[in-house]
Design a protein around this motif. Sequence first.
Motif, mmCIF file in Angstrom:
data_model
loop_
_atom_site.group_PDB
_atom_site.id
_atom_site.type_symbol
_atom_site.label_atom_id
_atom_site.label_comp_id
_atom_site.label_asym_id
_atom_site.label_seq_id
_atom_site.Cartn_x
_atom_site.Cartn_y
_atom_site.Cartn_z
ATOM 1 N N ASN A 121 -103.797 40.453 62.406
ATOM 2 C CA ASN A 121 -102.698 39.856 61.645
ATOM 3 C C ASN A 121 -103.171 39.636 60.211
ATOM 4 O OD1 ASN A 121 -101.101 37.671 64.142
ATOM 5 N ND2 ASN A 121 -101.612 39.833 64.203
ATOM 6 N N ALA A 129 -99.580 38.946 54.131
ATOM 7 C CA ALA A 129 -99.056 39.856 53.114
ATOM 8 C C ALA A 129 -98.619 39.131 51.850
ATOM 9 C CB ALA A 129 -97.881 40.657 53.677
ATOM 10 N N ILE A 174 -89.384 45.580 55.619
ATOM 11 C CA ILE A 174 -90.507 46.436 55.261
ATOM 12 C C ILE A 174 -90.103 47.896 55.397
ATOM 13 C CG2 ILE A 174 -91.445 46.352 57.600
ATOM 14 C CD1 ILE A 174 -94.248 46.578 56.397
ATOM 15 N N GLY A 188 -93.077 45.664 51.280
ATOM 16 C CA GLY A 188 -92.389 44.594 51.983
ATOM 17 C C GLY A 188 -91.679 43.692 50.996
ATOM 18 N N GLY A 220 -101.497 48.708 55.060
ATOM 19 C CA GLY A 220 -101.331 47.332 55.492
ATOM 20 C C GLY A 220 -102.625 46.569 55.672
ATOM 21 N N TRP A 242 -102.707 43.465 50.896
ATOM 22 C CA TRP A 242 -101.409 43.424 50.226
ATOM 23 C C TRP A 242 -101.545 42.743 48.870
ATOM 24 C CZ3 TRP A 242 -96.831 45.372 52.356
ATOM 25 C CH2 TRP A 242 -96.913 45.762 53.699
ATOM 26 N N HIS A 298 -95.429 49.045 61.917
ATOM 27 C CA HIS A 298 -95.926 47.939 61.110
ATOM 28 C C HIS A 298 -94.944 46.786 61.228
ATOM 29 C CE1 HIS A 298 -99.102 50.270 59.028
ATOM 30 N NE2 HIS A 298 -98.274 51.283 59.228
ATOM 31 N N PHE A 341 -93.674 42.869 60.446
ATOM 32 C CA PHE A 341 -93.627 42.094 59.205
ATOM 33 C C PHE A 341 -92.792 40.863 59.499
ATOM 34 C CE2 PHE A 341 -92.782 41.924 54.492
ATOM 35 C CZ PHE A 341 -94.075 42.147 54.057
ATOM 36 N N TYR A 378 -96.671 37.666 57.275
ATOM 37 C CA TYR A 378 -97.822 38.353 57.862
ATOM 38 C C TYR A 378 -97.397 39.741 58.327
ATOM 39 C CZ TYR A 378 -101.028 34.368 57.893
ATOM 40 O OH TYR A 378 -101.874 33.361 57.519
ATOM 41 N N SER A 379 -98.395 40.629 58.443
ATOM 42 C CA SER A 379 -98.130 41.976 58.928
ATOM 43 C C SER A 379 -99.193 42.362 59.946
ATOM 44 C CB SER A 379 -98.120 42.998 57.781
ATOM 45 O OG SER A 379 -99.436 43.201 57.285
ATOM 46 N N ARG A 392 -100.448 46.187 62.197
ATOM 47 C CA ARG A 392 -100.213 47.545 62.677
ATOM 48 C C ARG A 392 -100.108 47.501 64.197
ATOM 49 N NH1 ARG A 392 -101.549 52.955 60.957
ATOM 50 N NH2 ARG A 392 -102.297 52.079 59.006
#
Length: 710
Positions: A65, A68, A82, A94, A121, A124, A543, A545, A557-558, A560
């Motif tokens: 996590n 971003a 995003i 985003g 990602g 950021w 991804h 977001f 937060y982002s 993968r």
Amino acid sequence: MEKYAGCIPFQLSSRGRKGSGFLSKIWQIVTIAFIFVLCLIIGGVNKTEATQKSIENPTVVVGPNIRASANVITGSRNECWIAASLTSPDFLVGVAQTASSVESPGMTGRACAVMISRNGGQTWREVVLQNAGPGDFDPMVVAGPKGEMYVMYSYIGRGTSRDSETSIGSGQRQEGVIKVWVTTDEGRSWRGPTEIMCPLQPDHPRMAVDLSEGPNRGRIYIAWNEVSDTIVKERYHIFLNYSDDCAKTFSEPILLEVDHGGKLVTTEPIVLSDGTVLVTYYQYFWPLADPKNDEQPLYLIRSTDGAKTFDKPKLITRIGSSSFRHLRRDFGSAFTLPIITADTSPQSRFRDRIYIVWDDTKTGESNIWFMMSTDKGHTWSEPLRINDNKKAETGPVDFRMTPVVHVNKDGVIGIAWYDRREDPARQCWKYYFTTSLDGGLNFLPNLAVSSAPSCPDSQIPPTMNIWNISPEFEDTLPTNDDLKKMSRTEQRRYEEVLAIEKAWREANKSLDSARIMVNFNRGRSVWSGHYTGLTSDISGSFHAFWADRRAKLQQIYSARVEVMPNRPSPPPETREVLVTEFVQLIATAGKLEDSKNTSAFEVQLRNVSDKVIYGPLKVRITKLWPSMKENIEEEDRASSSVIVLNADSGGEGVGATWDFSEQLGGQGRLDPKCISEAKTILIRTSFEAGLDGTLEFEVIGRLPIKRKLP
């Protein structure tokens, strides 16, 4: 022979067959055709069986996590979206709303933020767009076919800028505009904003780009609704604008629909492979506690000629209210907002399928629902419940919300939403995810994407609701005659109060004893925005977001999310080594608690080598001393006043170790150029040393063992 898998090579011969050569040739042609069709059928079956076999053991792996939004306190974040570049595997953009809060008193009103990543990602950075400012809201971002990215905000107010590059529409100062920016160099520069002057105050504009191979490829469509019934009471409108020159200019607004009685709200327009444009919208009714909101209609409008003409709206389904109507006093910001997407990938076997998700409480509990169309929106499946939790028979309302749906290049569907199932008090949420590899027929078990819960401020007070068995008596609310004399805004405020009271009485009419009911629904109703973000890059990775409160102030937060057809191979045999030279330690701004001289930092590890580093991955302290001053004697360093407070290994000095294994994501490793989640470290320093302190460290990880060839 690969094309005709399952067929046995053979050779046709006409020897020994009676009849003319002509009939013999006909027989051969028929026979060959029959066997050819049979081979295709068998090969197709084999291919289907192989496909099914290849996804017998699918797995979903969630990466670390990553925060971003900016690491400085510039207001809480919500309502995020995003998009991923269609030409670069690493460029992501985003957007989110920013809001003033008690934690950030310097902010004045809502605005919007843009976050970019050029490494898929891993990290950021927030960027500031020209002529963006306070008052902007409802952000969105979409990707264009040539790598361009379009960002859109709404703005309402008389402060509309006049020095933008382009003004669309009447050219006069308007109370509302839609702003559009574009970048063609992965966020290094931005053109805009182009301002679309709106005849009515714009609300919830949604944007799509034509990615078909048709004549309108690259065209940008923006569908939007008005904020309120500003022209005629209870009369609402849907509009569409489009651009054919990368958002330099836009068409005049096209009026798509006018309806009476309930507000129309646009959802995402979509463009199918043949260029067909579908504009979707739903309708809700005022007051929001009205029973009519248990059956909100969701419509689709179709154009097959590039928005020159549109068919009449067609009803897709009816959705329910996102929160229980009798609880709207506390769930004031919650209402359903469906999200719609289409599979537009040329390589997907489910191309042109359309998917819809939403949340509602029609069944007496809060659920996430999914529908799809396999014939370009003409017919639709029955709603399918996506959340796989068991119904909470007792306790507070189990409330989940704000789903989003996206499809990757291979036709894999991802759905994400906020869910409170892990918290018995139903106050804290996590961001959840599920996926379908068969075009929406089946979904894998739900999985938490966020690694930490998001909880409301503990200072949010509880609510006391009282159920009396005595007659209702209230002499402070206006009468019907009083309501008629009020402005429309005042009328609506009181209409909602009266509707909530009516819904409350209806929901509790079976109670036969007087009761005091205490709940914390205001905390459960902390607003994360009307929508959240999910996309996929050109490699197929999702991804996520989302808005997250793990650090109290709500930020974005982002992560993968990899959907793998088969379970990943087990890690190689490894050995523990020092990897300090391969790993960067990165720290954000710290916080000082004055009364205890305690400093807190969020620390991340980044692999800057070309090696895969496996966990457990640890940071170990090798030396401490109290000051950064160069004249500190060596013997003073041995008696440091720096104390480590939260080492996973225990201990407060040399040898104290922080373990980052849980910060590595689902695969338990740190790939080249990748970054871990943040881990909070706590240290205490002395006032005598000026609160400064120095800690020497080393990083310990595991690398694969290289075996010598025999």
